[in-house]
Design an enzyme around this catalytic site. Structure first.
Site, PDB file in Angstrom:
ATOM      1  N   GLN A   1      -3.271   2.606   9.800  1.00  0.00           N
ATOM      2  CA  GLN A   1      -1.907   2.630   9.238  1.00  0.00           C
ATOM      3  C   GLN A   1      -0.951   3.434  10.110  1.00  0.00           C
ATOM      4  O   GLN A   1       0.250   3.179  10.125  1.00  0.00           O
ATOM      5  CB  GLN A   1      -1.915   3.239   7.818  1.00  0.00           C
ATOM      6  CG  GLN A   1      -2.541   2.363   6.760  1.00  0.00           C
ATOM      7  CD  GLN A   1      -4.002   2.728   6.535  1.00  0.00           C
ATOM      8  OE1 GLN A   1      -4.699   3.109   7.460  1.00  0.00           O
ATOM      9  NE2 GLN A   1      -4.460   2.589   5.313  1.00  0.00           N
TER      10      GLN A   1
ATOM     11  N   ASN B   1      -5.802  12.492  -0.008  1.00  0.00           N
ATOM     12  CA  ASN B   1      -4.975  11.658   0.871  1.00  0.00           C
ATOM     13  C   ASN B   1      -5.912  10.881   1.793  1.00  0.00           C
ATOM     14  O   ASN B   1      -7.145  11.021   1.725  1.00  0.00           O
ATOM     15  CB  ASN B   1      -3.975  12.505   1.666  1.00  0.00           C
ATOM     16  CG  ASN B   1      -2.939  11.651   2.376  1.00  0.00           C
ATOM     17  OD1 ASN B   1      -2.367  10.734   1.770  1.00  0.00           O
ATOM     18  ND2 ASN B   1      -2.704  11.882   3.647  1.00  0.00           N
ATOM     19  N   LYS B   2      -5.348  10.053   2.629  1.00  0.00           N
ATOM     20  CA  LYS B   2      -6.120   9.174   3.515  1.00  0.00           C
ATOM     21  C   LYS B   2      -7.244   9.938   4.221  1.00  0.00           C
ATOM     22  O   LYS B   2      -7.033  11.055   4.688  1.00  0.00           O
ATOM     23  CB  LYS B   2      -5.154   8.562   4.538  1.00  0.00           C
ATOM     24  CG  LYS B   2      -5.764   7.609   5.531  1.00  0.00           C
ATOM     25  CD  LYS B   2      -6.560   6.488   4.885  1.00  0.00           C
ATOM     26  CE  LYS B   2      -5.778   5.681   3.862  1.00  0.00           C
ATOM     27  NZ  LYS B   2      -6.644   4.789   3.054  1.00  0.00           N
TER      28      LYS B   2
ATOM     29  N   ASP C   1      -2.031  11.006  -2.367  1.00  0.00           N
ATOM     30  CA  ASP C   1      -2.313   9.995  -3.404  1.00  0.00           C
ATOM     31  C   ASP C   1      -2.555  10.604  -4.777  1.00  0.00           C
ATOM     32  O   ASP C   1      -2.430   9.920  -5.791  1.00  0.00           O
ATOM     33  CB  ASP C   1      -3.508   9.144  -2.986  1.00  0.00           C
ATOM     34  CG  ASP C   1      -3.118   8.248  -1.825  1.00  0.00           C
ATOM     35  OD1 ASP C   1      -3.107   8.730  -0.680  1.00  0.00           O
ATOM     36  OD2 ASP C   1      -2.752   7.085  -2.083  1.00  0.00           O
TER      37      ASP C   1
ATOM     38  N   ARG D   1       0.859  -1.186   0.000  1.00  0.00           N
ATOM     39  CA  ARG D   1       0.000   0.000   0.000  1.00  0.00           C
ATOM     40  C   ARG D   1       0.895   1.236   0.000  1.00  0.00           C
ATOM     41  O   ARG D   1       2.104   1.139   0.124  1.00  0.00           O
ATOM     42  CB  ARG D   1      -0.945  -0.032   1.206  1.00  0.00           C
ATOM     43  CG  ARG D   1      -0.200  -0.454   2.472  1.00  0.00           C
ATOM     44  CD  ARG D   1      -0.645   0.175   3.701  1.00  0.00           C
ATOM     45  NE  ARG D   1      -0.601   1.608   3.637  1.00  0.00           N
ATOM     46  CZ  ARG D   1       0.508   2.339   3.817  1.00  0.00           C
ATOM     47  NH1 ARG D   1       1.698   1.775   4.058  1.00  0.00           N
ATOM     48  NH2 ARG D   1       0.466   3.648   3.764  1.00  0.00           N
ATOM     49  N   GLY D   2       0.228   2.413  -0.102  1.00  0.00           N
ATOM     50  CA  GLY D   2       1.017   3.639  -0.243  1.00  0.00           C
ATOM     51  C   GLY D   2       1.199   3.901  -1.731  1.00  0.00           C
ATOM     52  O   GLY D   2       1.547   2.977  -2.485  1.00  0.00           O
ATOM     53  N   ALA D   3       0.946   5.147  -2.132  1.00  0.00           N
ATOM     54  CA  ALA D   3       0.885   5.448  -3.568  1.00  0.00           C
ATOM     55  C   ALA D   3       2.138   5.012  -4.360  1.00  0.00           C
ATOM     56  O   ALA D   3       2.027   4.298  -5.366  1.00  0.00           O
ATOM     57  CB  ALA D   3       0.592   6.932  -3.746  1.00  0.00           C
TER      58      ALA D   3
ATOM     59  N   ARG E   1      -6.646  -0.319  -7.491  1.00  0.00           N
ATOM     60  CA  ARG E   1      -6.992   0.747  -6.524  1.00  0.00           C
ATOM     61  C   ARG E   1      -7.144   2.043  -7.323  1.00  0.00           C
ATOM     62  O   ARG E   1      -6.250   2.390  -8.106  1.00  0.00           O
ATOM     63  CB  ARG E   1      -5.920   0.891  -5.433  1.00  0.00           C
ATOM     64  CG  ARG E   1      -5.912  -0.283  -4.465  1.00  0.00           C
ATOM     65  CD  ARG E   1      -5.159   0.033  -3.186  1.00  0.00           C
ATOM     66  NE  ARG E   1      -5.944   0.858  -2.288  1.00  0.00           N
ATOM     67  CZ  ARG E   1      -5.448   1.431  -1.189  1.00  0.00           C
ATOM     68  NH1 ARG E   1      -4.173   1.273  -0.880  1.00  0.00           N
ATOM     69  NH2 ARG E   1      -6.208   2.149  -0.389  1.00  0.00           N
TER      70      ARG E   1
HETATM   71  O1  MRU Z   1      -4.784   3.307   1.755  1.00  0.00           O
HETATM   72  P1  MRU Z   1      -3.296   3.501   1.841  1.00  0.00           P
HETATM   73  O2  MRU Z   1      -2.695   2.967   3.091  1.00  0.00           O
HETATM   74  O3  MRU Z   1      -2.608   3.028   0.592  1.00  0.00           O
HETATM   75  O4  MRU Z   1      -3.146   5.084   1.896  1.00  0.00           O
HETATM   76  C1  MRU Z   1      -1.869   5.650   1.933  1.00  0.00           C
HETATM   77  C2  MRU Z   1      -1.883   7.113   2.018  1.00  0.00           C
HETATM   78  O5  MRU Z   1      -2.921   7.748   2.078  1.00  0.00           O
HETATM   79  C3  MRU Z   1      -0.552   7.802   1.946  1.00  0.00           C
HETATM   80  O6  MRU Z   1      -0.577   9.002   2.651  1.00  0.00           O
HETATM   81  C4  MRU Z   1      -0.213   8.104   0.477  1.00  0.00           C
HETATM   82  O7  MRU Z   1      -0.399   6.987  -0.328  1.00  0.00           O
HETATM   83  C5  MRU Z   1       1.167   8.598   0.323  1.00  0.00           C
HETATM   84  S1  MRU Z   1       2.353   7.314   0.583  1.00  0.00           S
HETATM   85  C6  MRU Z   1       3.902   7.947   0.400  1.00  0.00           C
END
Ligand code: MRU
Length: 373
Positions: free
Chosen positions: A204, A255-256, A245, A46-48, A83
């Site tokens: 997270q 973002n999240k 993201d 996970r994470g962009a 995603r």
């Molecule tokens: O749903 P996730 O855990 O993939 O969400 C991650 C985030 O929102 C991060 O802040 C974003 O992807 C940046 S990661 C460097």
């Protein structure tokens, strides 16, 4: 420390199962495009930036089985749908496709594999640069605070930062985005402390950010998602720093979920709100934040809490009554007006159409923030 995604001696792509952290460090292999797609969907990765890299390798693995034009199109579409919100996934898949499309099908799988490797290397370099830019900004903040207190140096000043979700090294190939400046300051000996939002529903922050900050010895405190506003009001947060993201062309950021509320609280309390991301997160084709697709995830993430019992065994407990309706948008939009600045590998810029154009122009010319090649 090693990278989050790596190739074993036998040529197998491997990563960490992030659904097992922080309790267990479980590595697993990504051998097929299905493995890559499943890992992205289930958030084992996970994470962009990380899902972008895994997507790029997934494309290469798919081309080993079918390197025709139709095979390339199918693999790209399938992986991109895993995603929807983080543009880095589509960006990395597009980069892989553009690299291989003009080539003879017999060469495509290897070209895509090599391109995925370059995406990983570039991510590490980008994030190191984000760390440098962000650290400079935050050091200046510490100096301002010291000057206000009538001090000459910053000795005795601890920077208190607040972050949401996990935009650390395990959300990327290495360094992280929002956490890159934190690691940089910590390595330089600048006292820094991080308030870590737990980040419901998947936690997270509590699980992953706390784990990786702890592994690096960075002082941190986990707080509930609703505590940040009070801490800002009490003057206990010097800056908020989050990852992202997708950045729309007008500077709005996805973002999240919960990021927007932190930005509102920061704005109300005069606390700087920084968004750290590589330029690959900027989607110039997306006019504004409300147009960004927001991923809706399973209701179970809200109705149940996942964790470990005191004896270490995994447990899942229901916290919502049977029959209550549940909604689970995984991301939100922070309007550009609430973002103090974006921290990218090509410099710190305003979250606005003109700020983004300037930083994209630097990226196109492959120059750094000071114009240095
Ligand atoms: O749903 P996730 O855990 O993939 O969400 C991650 C985030 O929102 C991060 O802040 C974003 O992807 C940046 S990661 C460097």
């Amino acid at each position: 420390m090693s990278r989050t995604l790596w190739i074993d001696d036998d040529g197998t792509l491997r990563t960490l199962d992030q659904t097992a952290l922080p309790f267990e460090r479980r590595e697993f292999a990504l051998r097929t495009p299905d493995d890559c797609e499943r890992a992205i969907r289930t958030m084992q990765v996970r994470g962009a930036p990380l899902i972008g890299a895994v997507g790029a390798y997934g494309l290469a693995l798919a081309l080993r089985a079918d390197a025709s034009d139709a095979g390339l199109r199918r693999a790209h579409e399938r992986l991109a749908a895993a995603r929807p919100t983080a543009v880095n996934l589509r960006w990395a898949l597009d980069r892989g496709r553009e690299r291989v499309a003009p080539a003879d099908p017999a060469l495509r799988a290897q070209l895509a594999w090599d391109e995925a490797g370059r995406i990983c290397d570039d991510d590490v370099a980008c994030n190191a640069s984000i760390g440098e830019q962000g650290a400079r900004l935050l050091r200046a903040l510490a100096e301002r605070r010291a000057a206000l207190a009538g001090m000459t140096g910053t000795d005795g000043i601890t920077l208190n930062l607040l972050t949401h979700c996990n935009a650390g090294r395990i959300a990327t190939i290495d360094h992280g985005t929002a956490l890159a400046p934190v690691y940089r300051l910590h390595e330089e000996g600048v006292p820094v402390h991080v308030w870590v939002d737990e980040t419901r529903p998947r936690n997270q922050g509590a699980a992953l950010t706390a784990w990786e900050l702890g592994a690096r010895g960075v002082p941190h405190t986990v707080i509930t998602d609703n505590a940040g506003g009070l801490l800002m009001m009490q003057g206990r947060v010097d800056a908020v720093i989050v990852g992202c993201d997708r950045v729309a062309a007008n500077g709005d950021v996805a973002n999240k979920v919960g990021t927007y509320l932190k930005a509102l609280a920061a704005h109300d309390n005069g606390v700087p709100f920084y968004v750290a991301c590589p330029v690959s997160t900027i989607d110039a084709a997306m006019p504004d934040g409300v147009s960004i697709p927001i991923e809706e995830r399973a209701a179970r993430e809200v109705t149940h809490l996942e964790g470990r019992l005191d004896d270490g065994s995994p447990a899942s407990v229901r916290i919502v009554p049977e029959g209550s309706a549940v909604a689970n948008p995984a991301f939100d939009i922070t309007p550009a007006r609430l973002v103090t600045a974006l921290i990218t590998e090509h410099g710190v810029c305003e979250a606005s159409a003109s700020g983004l154009r300037a930083v994209l122009a630097c990226a196109a010319r492959r120059v750094g923030p000071a114009g240095a090649p």
